[in-house]
Write a protein that holds these residues in place. Structure first.
Motif, PDB file in Angstrom:
ATOM      1  N   PRO A 119       0.813  -1.223   0.000  1.00  0.00           N
ATOM      2  CA  PRO A 119       0.000   0.000   0.000  1.00  0.00           C
ATOM      3  C   PRO A 119       0.854   1.284   0.000  1.00  0.00           C
ATOM      4  N   PHE A 120       0.334   2.317  -0.684  1.00  0.00           N
ATOM      5  CA  PHE A 120       1.098   3.557  -0.852  1.00  0.00           C
ATOM      6  C   PHE A 120       1.430   4.251   0.470  1.00  0.00           C
ATOM      7  N   ASP A 121       0.535   4.205   1.458  1.00  0.00           N
ATOM      8  CA  ASP A 121       0.865   4.935   2.697  1.00  0.00           C
ATOM      9  C   ASP A 121       2.047   4.294   3.436  1.00  0.00           C
ATOM     10  N   THR A 122       2.176   2.988   3.306  1.00  0.00           N
ATOM     11  CA  THR A 122       3.333   2.292   3.879  1.00  0.00           C
ATOM     12  C   THR A 122       4.610   2.780   3.206  1.00  0.00           C
ATOM     13  N   ILE A 123       4.534   2.898   1.888  1.00  0.00           N
ATOM     14  CA  ILE A 123       5.692   3.275   1.074  1.00  0.00           C
ATOM     15  C   ILE A 123       6.219   4.662   1.413  1.00  0.00           C
ATOM     16  N   ILE A 124       5.315   5.607   1.558  1.00  0.00           N
ATOM     17  CA  ILE A 124       5.730   6.990   1.784  1.00  0.00           C
ATOM     18  C   ILE A 124       6.521   7.106   3.089  1.00  0.00           C
ATOM     19  N   ASP A 125       6.079   6.402   4.120  1.00  0.00           N
ATOM     20  CA  ASP A 125       6.824   6.410   5.392  1.00  0.00           C
ATOM     21  C   ASP A 125       8.218   5.820   5.236  1.00  0.00           C
ATOM     22  N   ARG A 126       8.295   4.718   4.479  1.00  0.00           N
ATOM     23  CA  ARG A 126       9.583   4.034   4.330  1.00  0.00           C
ATOM     24  C   ARG A 126      10.622   4.876   3.631  1.00  0.00           C
ATOM     25  N   ILE A 127      10.186   5.540   2.572  1.00  0.00           N
ATOM     26  CA  ILE A 127      11.151   6.248   1.726  1.00  0.00           C
ATOM     27  C   ILE A 127      11.816   7.384   2.486  1.00  0.00           C
ATOM     28  N   LYS A 128      11.063   7.997   3.418  1.00  0.00           N
ATOM     29  CA  LYS A 128      11.612   9.104   4.202  1.00  0.00           C
ATOM     30  C   LYS A 128      12.860   8.688   4.961  1.00  0.00           C
ATOM     31  N   SER A 129      12.899   7.432   5.415  1.00  0.00           N
ATOM     32  CA  SER A 129      14.056   7.046   6.230  1.00  0.00           C
ATOM     33  C   SER A 129      14.989   6.081   5.497  1.00  0.00           C
ATOM     34  N   ARG A 130      14.966   6.138   4.155  1.00  0.00           N
ATOM     35  CA  ARG A 130      15.894   5.310   3.386  1.00  0.00           C
ATOM     36  C   ARG A 130      17.249   6.004   3.230  1.00  0.00           C
ATOM     37  N   LEU A 160      26.924   6.844   3.842  1.00  0.00           N
ATOM     38  CA  LEU A 160      25.632   6.592   3.195  1.00  0.00           C
ATOM     39  C   LEU A 160      25.051   7.925   2.734  1.00  0.00           C
ATOM     40  N   ILE A 161      24.209   7.851   1.692  1.00  0.00           N
ATOM     41  CA  ILE A 161      23.567   9.077   1.203  1.00  0.00           C
ATOM     42  C   ILE A 161      22.057   8.849   1.070  1.00  0.00           C
ATOM     43  N   GLN A 162      21.317   9.959   0.963  1.00  0.00           N
ATOM     44  CA  GLN A 162      19.900   9.849   0.604  1.00  0.00           C
ATOM     45  C   GLN A 162      19.780  10.100  -0.887  1.00  0.00           C
ATOM     46  N   ARG A 163      18.841   9.428  -1.545  1.00  0.00           N
ATOM     47  CA  ARG A 163      18.679   9.602  -2.989  1.00  0.00           C
ATOM     48  C   ARG A 163      18.048  10.954  -3.295  1.00  0.00           C
ATOM     49  N   GLU A 164      18.543  11.585  -4.374  1.00  0.00           N
ATOM     50  CA  GLU A 164      18.009  12.892  -4.779  1.00  0.00           C
ATOM     51  C   GLU A 164      16.520  12.808  -5.082  1.00  0.00           C
ATOM     52  N   ASP A 165      16.098  11.648  -5.607  1.00  0.00           N
ATOM     53  CA  ASP A 165      14.685  11.527  -5.991  1.00  0.00           C
ATOM     54  C   ASP A 165      13.821  11.022  -4.839  1.00  0.00           C
ATOM     55  N   ASP A 166      14.359  11.017  -3.627  1.00  0.00           N
ATOM     56  CA  ASP A 166      13.541  10.638  -2.469  1.00  0.00           C
ATOM     57  C   ASP A 166      12.933  11.852  -1.769  1.00  0.00           C
ATOM     58  N   LYS A 167      13.091  13.030  -2.375  1.00  0.00           N
ATOM     59  CA  LYS A 167      12.402  14.217  -1.850  1.00  0.00           C
ATOM     60  C   LYS A 167      10.908  14.062  -2.147  1.00  0.00           C
ATOM     61  N   PRO A 168      10.048  14.595  -1.238  1.00  0.00           N
ATOM     62  CA  PRO A 168       8.609  14.347  -1.374  1.00  0.00           C
ATOM     63  C   PRO A 168       8.023  14.623  -2.760  1.00  0.00           C
ATOM     64  N   GLU A 169       8.398  15.724  -3.419  1.00  0.00           N
ATOM     65  CA  GLU A 169       7.808  16.044  -4.741  1.00  0.00           C
ATOM     66  C   GLU A 169       8.158  14.956  -5.745  1.00  0.00           C
ATOM     67  N   SER A 170       9.417  14.491  -5.714  1.00  0.00           N
ATOM     68  CA  SER A 170       9.846  13.480  -6.677  1.00  0.00           C
ATOM     69  C   SER A 170       9.185  12.138  -6.392  1.00  0.00           C
ATOM     70  N   VAL A 171       9.017  11.830  -5.112  1.00  0.00           N
ATOM     71  CA  VAL A 171       8.364  10.562  -4.750  1.00  0.00           C
ATOM     72  C   VAL A 171       6.932  10.547  -5.284  1.00  0.00           C
ATOM     73  N   LEU A 172       6.261  11.680  -5.139  1.00  0.00           N
ATOM     74  CA  LEU A 172       4.885  11.780  -5.626  1.00  0.00           C
ATOM     75  C   LEU A 172       4.809  11.552  -7.129  1.00  0.00           C
ATOM     76  N   ARG A 173       5.745  12.158  -7.849  1.00  0.00           N
ATOM     77  CA  ARG A 173       5.798  12.009  -9.307  1.00  0.00           C
ATOM     78  C   ARG A 173       6.057  10.544  -9.677  1.00  0.00           C
ATOM     79  N   ARG A 174       6.951   9.902  -8.939  1.00  0.00           N
ATOM     80  CA  ARG A 174       7.273   8.502  -9.235  1.00  0.00           C
ATOM     81  C   ARG A 174       6.052   7.614  -8.999  1.00  0.00           C
TER      82      ARG A 174
END
Ligand code: G5P
Ligand code: MG
Length: 224
Positions: A119-130, A160-174
């Motif tokens: 489910p998408f709501d699970t995903i959004i939480d996960r990506i924030k702390s990747r 370790l780094i955070q991915r450039e495309d893990d910012k909220p706007e980019s995640v939404l687009r993906r």
């Protein structure tokens, strides 16, 4: 058992953050397959600033899809590599459009598509702390799978780094693009009888099911 190279021709498919990379890393530990992640291939071009990397950096950053042609030839190069001891491949992140699926079908038709339905709501939480280790693609999560030392890769000690495309706007687009592409692609593989769906919110519960599915699909015994 020697299956001969190329017997396992698997694809792992799912939304951004559904755990494709996480599950793929477990599959690679348990089965002798070559893990080919389109995102890792692209990120490596971007960080090395190759000609291609420069062309696609802005697209990846905002969560767009890179053009299929060039990416497909890069994936083909990976598939042609003869990696010693490997008995097949696991594609992660490719194909994700019907066009790409058609190209792959003519090259090496997949005999298993693992679909992670999270489910998408699970995903959004996960990506924030990747966090990731850019050199290897190793994946961490501050809550789910933290590194042994904060901010450092377990094996190399590199940062370790955070991915450039893990910012909220980019995640939404993906996620939006995923919603547009997923259904036709799933239908494509369902028609060909190779689609297996795994529903859940926890990779630790999904993986044993995937493991069982792989051993059954390829009739592997315990000493594989
Ligand atoms: P990528 O790199 O393929 P996405 O968006 O498809 O990117 P992503 O983000 O890599 O997929 P994933 O691999 O499915 O997600 O997920 P993951 O990294 O394993 O897990 C996400 C996080 O959740 C991690 O921190 C992990 O530790 C944590 N986690 C896993 N399981 C659990 C759990 O059970 N519980 C909890 N709490 N956490 C968990 O593609 C990137 C870009 O490249 C281009 C596009 O621009 C794309 O946006 N691209 C392509 N363009 C065109 N065509 C293609 N085929 C392309 N492929 C890539
Ligand atoms: Mg990934």
């Amino acid at each position: 058992t020697d299956l001969g190279y190329g017997t396992i021709r698997a694809v792992i498919f799912g939304a951004p953050g559904s755990g494709k990379g996480t599950i793929a890393q477990r599959i690679v530990k348990d089965f002798k397959v070559q893990h080919i992640s389109s995102g890792d291939v692209l990120r490596s071009h971007i960080s090395k600033e190759t000609e291609y990397g420069k062309q696609i950096a802005d697209i990846v950053k905002v969560g767009g899809l890179v053009p299929s042609k060039m990416l497909s030839s890069l994936i083909e190069i990976e598939l042609e590599k003869k990696v010693p001891g490997v008995k097949g491949f696991l594609l992660d992140g490719y194909p994700r459009t019907i066009e790409q699926a058609g190209i792959l079908q003519n090259l090496k038709s997949p005999n298993l598509v693992v679909f992670l339905n999270v489910p998408f709501d699970t995903i959004i939480d996960r990506i924030k702390s990747r966090w990731i280790h850019p050199g290897s693609g190793r994946i961490y999560n501050l809550e789910f799978s933290p590194p042994k030392v904060e901010g450092k890769d377990d094996l190399t000690g590199e940062p370790l780094i955070q991915r450039e495309d893990d910012k909220p706007e980019s995640v939404l687009r993906r996620l939006e693009l995923y919603q547009m592409e997923a259904e036709p692609l799933l239908a494509y593989y369902r028609e060909r009888g190779v689609l297996q769906e795994f529903w859940g919110t926890e990779s630790n519960k999904i993986y044993p099911e995937v493991f069982k599915c792989i051993t059954e699909t390829y009739e592997l015994d315990a000493d594989y």
